[in-house]
Write an enzyme that holds these catalytic residues in place. Sequence first.
Site, PDB file in Angstrom:
ATOM      1  N   ASN A 121      -0.922  13.062  12.930  1.00 19.39           N
ATOM      2  CA  ASN A 121      -0.119  13.292  14.104  1.00 19.39           C
ATOM      3  C   ASN A 121      -0.468  13.937  15.637  1.00 19.39           C
ATOM      4  OD1 ASN A 121       1.954  11.132  12.963  1.00 19.39           O
ATOM      5  ND2 ASN A 121       3.215  12.805  12.689  1.00 19.39           N
TER       6      ASN A 121
ATOM      7  N   HIS B  14       2.597  14.977   3.137  1.00 20.62           N
ATOM      8  CA  HIS B  14       2.764  13.732   4.279  1.00 20.62           C
ATOM      9  C   HIS B  14       2.151  12.752   3.746  1.00 20.62           C
ATOM     10  CE1 HIS B  14       2.606  12.411   8.187  1.00 20.62           C
ATOM     11  NE2 HIS B  14       3.878  12.253   7.568  1.00 20.62           N
TER      12      HIS B  14
ATOM     13  N   GLU C 244      -1.369  14.320   3.203  1.00 18.99           N
ATOM     14  CA  GLU C 244      -1.695  15.276   3.737  1.00 18.99           C
ATOM     15  C   GLU C 244      -1.282  16.078   3.134  1.00 18.99           C
ATOM     16  OE1 GLU C 244      -2.880  14.794   8.374  1.00 18.99           O
ATOM     17  OE2 GLU C 244      -0.619  14.949   7.860  1.00 18.99           O
TER      18      GLU C 244
ATOM     19  N   SER D 166       6.124  15.646   8.541  1.00 18.82           N
ATOM     20  CA  SER D 166       5.049  15.031   9.889  1.00 18.82           C
ATOM     21  C   SER D 166       4.969  16.408  10.887  1.00 18.82           C
ATOM     22  CB  SER D 166       5.624  13.427  10.165  1.00 18.82           C
ATOM     23  OG  SER D 166       6.079  13.139  10.473  1.00 18.82           O
TER      24      SER D 166
HETATM   25  N1  3HC Z   1       2.182  -2.620  -3.086  1.00 19.39           N
HETATM   26  C1  3HC Z   1       0.992  -2.571  -3.148  1.00 19.39           C
HETATM   27  N2  3HC Z   1      -0.338  -2.699  -2.028  1.00 19.39           N
HETATM   28  C2  3HC Z   1       0.584  -3.981  -1.145  1.00 19.39           C
HETATM   29  C3  3HC Z   1       1.651  -3.613  -1.330  1.00 19.39           C
HETATM   30  C4  3HC Z   1       2.530  -2.839  -1.916  1.00 19.39           C
HETATM   31  N3  3HC Z   1       3.942  -2.564  -2.127  1.00 19.39           N
HETATM   32  N4  3HC Z   1       2.126  -4.625   0.350  1.00 19.39           N
HETATM   33  C5  3HC Z   1       0.896  -5.044   0.777  1.00 19.39           C
HETATM   34  N5  3HC Z   1      -0.028  -4.518  -0.385  1.00 19.39           N
HETATM   35  C6  3HC Z   1      -1.180  -4.631  -0.320  1.00 19.39           C
HETATM   36  C7  3HC Z   1      -1.998  -5.931  -0.411  1.00 19.39           C
HETATM   37  O1  3HC Z   1      -2.530  -6.447  -1.121  1.00 19.39           O
HETATM   38  C8  3HC Z   1      -2.876  -5.817   0.756  1.00 19.39           C
HETATM   39  O2  3HC Z   1      -3.965  -5.355   0.308  1.00 19.39           O
HETATM   40  P1  3HC Z   1      -5.417  -5.943   0.095  1.00 19.39           P
HETATM   41  O3  3HC Z   1      -6.553  -5.695   1.566  1.00 19.39           O
HETATM   42  O4  3HC Z   1      -6.826  -5.705  -0.421  1.00 19.39           O
HETATM   43  O5  3HC Z   1      -5.513  -7.753  -0.405  1.00 19.39           O
HETATM   44  C9  3HC Z   1      -3.021  -4.641   1.986  1.00 19.39           C
HETATM   45  O6  3HC Z   1      -1.674  -3.995   1.383  1.00 19.39           O
HETATM   46  C10 3HC Z   1      -1.994  -5.651   3.447  1.00 19.39           C
HETATM   47  O7  3HC Z   1      -0.745  -6.076   2.688  1.00 19.39           O
HETATM   48  P2  3HC Z   1      -0.804  -7.521   4.047  1.00 19.39           P
HETATM   49  O8  3HC Z   1      -1.882  -8.437   3.872  1.00 19.39           O
HETATM   50  O9  3HC Z   1       0.738  -7.380   3.215  1.00 19.39           O
HETATM   51  O10 3HC Z   1      -0.361  -6.671   5.558  1.00 19.39           O
HETATM   52  P3  3HC Z   1      -1.184  -7.040   6.552  1.00 19.39           P
HETATM   53  O11 3HC Z   1      -2.750  -7.196   5.919  1.00 19.39           O
HETATM   54  O12 3HC Z   1      -0.400  -7.621   7.373  1.00 19.39           O
HETATM   55  O13 3HC Z   1      -1.147  -4.939   6.722  1.00 19.39           O
HETATM   56  C11 3HC Z   1      -0.552  -2.862   7.495  1.00 19.39           C
HETATM   57  C12 3HC Z   1      -0.311  -4.608   6.414  1.00 19.39           C
HETATM   58  C13 3HC Z   1      -1.568  -2.463   5.828  1.00 19.39           C
HETATM   59  C14 3HC Z   1       1.169  -2.496   7.483  1.00 19.39           C
HETATM   60  C15 3HC Z   1      -1.114  -2.734   7.966  1.00 19.39           C
HETATM   61  O14 3HC Z   1      -0.802  -3.226   9.419  1.00 19.39           O
HETATM   62  C16 3HC Z   1      -1.734  -1.047   8.781  1.00 19.39           C
HETATM   63  O15 3HC Z   1      -2.614  -0.928   7.909  1.00 19.39           O
HETATM   64  N6  3HC Z   1      -1.410  -1.169  10.086  1.00 19.39           N
HETATM   65  C17 3HC Z   1      -0.914   0.369  10.533  1.00 19.39           C
HETATM   66  C18 3HC Z   1      -0.474   1.076   9.456  1.00 19.39           C
HETATM   67  C19 3HC Z   1      -0.358   2.989  10.198  1.00 19.39           C
HETATM   68  O16 3HC Z   1      -0.817   3.177  10.913  1.00 19.39           O
HETATM   69  N7  3HC Z   1       0.449   3.770   9.181  1.00 19.39           N
HETATM   70  C20 3HC Z   1       0.849   4.681   9.155  1.00 19.39           C
HETATM   71  C21 3HC Z   1       1.587   5.482  10.764  1.00 19.39           C
HETATM   72  S1  3HC Z   1       1.989   7.219  11.088  1.00 19.39           S
HETATM   73  C22 3HC Z   1       2.837   7.106   9.824  1.00 19.39           C
HETATM   74  O17 3HC Z   1       3.401   6.640   8.778  1.00 19.39           O
HETATM   75  C23 3HC Z   1       3.231   9.144   9.752  1.00 19.39           C
HETATM   76  C24 3HC Z   1       4.044   9.234  10.871  1.00 19.39           C
HETATM   77  O18 3HC Z   1       4.568  10.647  10.382  1.00 19.39           O
HETATM   78  C25 3HC Z   1       4.721   8.347  11.650  1.00 19.39           C
END
Ligand code: 3HC
Length: 295
Positions: free
Chosen positions: A191, A141, A153, A120
């Site tokens: 990031n 990424h 990315e 990242s």
């Molecule tokens: N496989 C496929 N789909 C799945 C799944 C899996 N294992 N687990 C969950 N899902 C789907 C669900 O079905 C749901 O889909 P829908 O909205 O169409 O029904 C969706 O994913 C959301 O799942 P949940 O309802 O279980 O969970 P939440 O609604 O609580 O969402 C989250 C969880 C997706 C993590 C949400 O809170 C989110 O988007 N958070 C922000 C995450 C973020 O910003 N990530 C980036 C971090 S930065 C990074 O990674 C870069 C690094 O370099 C730092």
Amino acid sequence: MEPIRKVGVVGCGLMGSGIAEVSAASGYPTVVRELNDELVARGRAAIERSLARAVEKGKRTPEERDAALARLAFTTRLEDLRDCDLIVEAVVEDLATKTELFRTLDALCPPRTAFASNTSSLCITEMAARTNRPDRVLGLHFFNPVPVMKLVEVVRGVLTSDETFERGMAFARSLGKEPVVCRDTTGFLVNRLLVPYMLDAVRALESGLGTVTDIDKAMQLGCGHPMGPFTLLDFVGIDTTYRIAEIMFQEYREPRFAPPPLLKRMVLAGFHGRKSKRGFYDYSGETPVPARLGL
Ligand code: 3HC
């Protein structure tokens, strides 16, 4: 464009397990390498849990889950990745570890194999330049949680060939992801914007602007973010964010990338976020509660 028939994934932690899962679920025979049997077992269990959750949520059928699991092979030997067309590394965010890995793979793999880093914040061009196939090295990424987040990315280093870059774009699309084109700059697109935001939240907390829960609530409800910044920090990992911030600060020398003192102390105290059950929140009970941070 040379086809990708088989994929290798090195590292089966938070990111590697997600990458291996989507690769196998998208039809690629996928070989996953971890350092020892215990880490292999942990990585395999994480993939099984995630696929089970996808079935529970109606995102995949039980047959799709079984087919994905059947396409996965686990190993502790890098040699078992030698016939892969693309190898994605998701090992610890440390340049020496990643370059050493690519140098070893360079000696093992045929010239057609492309190497992608899920870094990242580290320099793709530097990793590429240490191999004898710098034109076949790129950045891919992914975002956490990999099975859910749509973005990849795709990073073109100075030495990456057009063909390798297009292979990376096509691979990301074949996983059902949306690729964006990135230059080889520290932090790429997401990031570069996200890290200063998360660090600013910590600085706001340090200066007494609000509580962890109120700052989270403010950003979640006021801006429609799925998570507030502290929940997100715990989710990404405090140690990971600290390391990324340090790398970005070293590169840009701008105060906005400098990790705030509290973040460093949390790393030292073992408050690494959700994975260690303690971060800005304490996850040991049924619902997370704000952790005691000595503020
Ligand atoms: N496989 C496929 N789909 C799945 C799944 C899996 N294992 N687990 C969950 N899902 C789907 C669900 O079905 C749901 O889909 P829908 O909205 O169409 O029904 C969706 O994913 C959301 O799942 P949940 O309802 O279980 O969970 P939440 O609604 O609580 O969402 C989250 C969880 C997706 C993590 C949400 O809170 C989110 O988007 N958070 C922000 C995450 C973020 O910003 N990530 C980036 C971090 S930065 C990074 O990674 C870069 C690094 O370099 C730092």
